[in-house]
Design a protein around this motif. Sequence first.
Motif, mmCIF file in Angstrom:
data_model
loop_
_atom_site.group_PDB
_atom_site.id
_atom_site.type_symbol
_atom_site.label_atom_id
_atom_site.label_comp_id
_atom_site.label_asym_id
_atom_site.label_seq_id
_atom_site.Cartn_x
_atom_site.Cartn_y
_atom_site.Cartn_z
ATOM 1 N N GLN A 149 -7.909 -12.723 5.344
ATOM 2 C CA GLN A 149 -7.551 -11.450 5.845
ATOM 3 C C GLN A 149 -8.295 -10.394 4.656
ATOM 4 O O GLN A 149 -8.642 -9.112 5.270
ATOM 5 N N ARG A 150 -8.197 -10.503 3.463
ATOM 6 C CA ARG A 150 -8.491 -9.687 2.383
ATOM 7 C C ARG A 150 -10.018 -9.561 2.390
ATOM 8 O O ARG A 150 -10.438 -8.369 1.809
ATOM 9 N N LYS B 261 -16.552 -7.519 8.934
ATOM 10 C CA LYS B 261 -15.606 -7.194 9.724
ATOM 11 C C LYS B 261 -15.672 -5.769 10.298
ATOM 12 O O LYS B 261 -15.124 -5.392 11.317
ATOM 13 N N ARG C 220 -8.293 -12.362 15.615
ATOM 14 C CA ARG C 220 -6.904 -12.284 15.527
ATOM 15 C C ARG C 220 -6.697 -13.371 14.365
ATOM 16 O O ARG C 220 -7.328 -14.357 14.187
ATOM 17 N N TYR C 221 -5.698 -12.939 13.216
ATOM 18 C CA TYR C 221 -5.314 -13.650 12.261
ATOM 19 C C TYR C 221 -4.284 -14.580 12.365
ATOM 20 O O TYR C 221 -3.194 -14.235 12.926
ATOM 21 N N GLN D 9 -4.165 -16.490 -0.371
ATOM 22 C CA GLN D 9 -3.890 -16.261 0.820
ATOM 23 C C GLN D 9 -4.745 -17.312 1.501
ATOM 24 O O GLN D 9 -6.068 -17.320 1.718
ATOM 25 N N VAL E 46 -8.320 -17.657 11.148
ATOM 26 C CA VAL E 46 -8.731 -16.684 12.170
ATOM 27 C C VAL E 46 -9.160 -17.392 13.492
ATOM 28 O O VAL E 46 -9.801 -18.420 13.445
#
Length: 570
Positions: free
Chosen positions: A161-162, A188, A197-198, A211, A215
Amino acid sequence: MNARGRMEKLEQSLGDPADPGSPLGFAAILAADERAEMFAEGERALDAYGLNAEFVPPEYGGRLTRLDDLAEIMQSVYRRDPCLGLGYGTSSFIAAVNVWTSADDEHRRTVAGLLLGNRRVASAYHELAHGNDMGRTEFEAMPGRGGLVLNGRKEVVTNIQRADALVMFARTDRRQGSRSHSQILVEKEGLAEGGLRYLPRFPSVGMRGVQLGGVEFRDCLIPGDSVLGTAGHGLEVAMRSFQITRTLLPAMMVGILDTGLRTAVGHALSRRLYGGVAADLPEVRSTLVGAFADLLACDCFGLVCARALHLLPRQTSVLAAAAKYAMSGVMSEAMHRLSIVLGAQSYLREGENGIFQKLMRDLLPVGFGHAARAACQMTILPQLPMLARRSWSTADPAPAGLFRQDADLPPVPFAQLSVTAGGQDSLSAGLAGVLEATSAGADRDERRVRDLAGRFLAELRELTETCADLPPGERTFAAGSDAYDLASRYTAVLMAAACLETWRHNRDDPFLGNPAWLIAALGRHAGRLDGRTPELPEDVEKTLYAELLDRHEKGVSFGLSSRRFAGGSR
């Protein structure tokens, strides 16, 4: 600024981790771990230092000139917080290596720009259904709608996500075969809403602040020019890139063992026991010295293999797998023994020894993260017959620059990395050279070195006879345990050769030229090979124990370079 200057600058910017009042110290790191969060203050400090520039080649504005220097720089991060090492830096490095290895200039500049701007890039390879079997990857990037359409899932991905961009391993051809997969760069920014979507984070015992998420893409369109390099060559690029990351990650994680040993030494010197301190007990001293010797052996092997990527790029498919396999096992074993010295203190999650339990948990992924130890054996096993026939009895020794820290190295030859070693191994050839360079009538220590070199040379000769005619069925993943053991024994020979040649080519160095560290490191290594618990000669143990205490007091690293760390007396 040269690499030594950058190492000093990074150490000073991060400060003494044992200082309880430091916002970058162990107390703050443990607090972040309790919250299962990345260490935010540490990330800000690494932003200010510009750590990502260490992962970018100089032609794109970075400082990545020597891989052995990068390993040592990252040891300064890992010795404090492995989550910071992986979650801030190494995850981006893993992704970027694939770009430097295969991509065109435009893609390289894109990734370099992200990293130099303190942004993140993630490597999205893993699918839980297939593990290390990348050839069965289901995630798709198929032509359509004027570009590539992404469909599928990736799981247990660091920084999913990061990250601002993803290097993804994807099926680009539904036909079976070795040319069915490619690597793609997914930025992204600009993706259509709802295209991805994560997935929830996967809980983990170690690396709690990192993390590790997933995905899922559904009919997500990206530009058609997102493929890195030549379409269909994704597996080959991955195999070549793994040689760098399999080598560098364990070499970086030597910093974890450094702090583990430092913590155990401090505890043993302060713990009152039987009218003295724990360090007075012979068993405790032997354990500390043994861990010191193991750390030196791992640091030596990791740095030699890092230089081999510069000097012997066509041989490193074997060396990289051997480094990952051997170092992960030795370091995990050493941390376990140190936990016995600490006793109940090794479980505490706070206080002056609280960092140990976190480091022991965070070290676990070195044995399976990115590529499992069994996968490393499987890389070596099918190459053994050709190595036995072409190299082990006839190869020319490796260049001296492989073993000297002050040697000049050429730029990282990403394009020259090869999927297999082609039966070439210059490192193990050095065993015979050490025998020739030592005399049977020399002093006691040199005779000990000669005996150890002879022990590993005999092991190599036995492997030569056994592996030259290894049946085809014993070269595959379905091979028996005896065949896998051949790969393990060969990694032991390679580590021994790295240590012996490092000693031989650094006789002018006050520490490396002293055979005590070599006798201890190889004595322990030979013991593992023979299935016994080694006992070091009393004089060797005494010499190394004095060195260990001196470095601990002065705040000097326990590795080969014995460089100054922040903290300790001056």
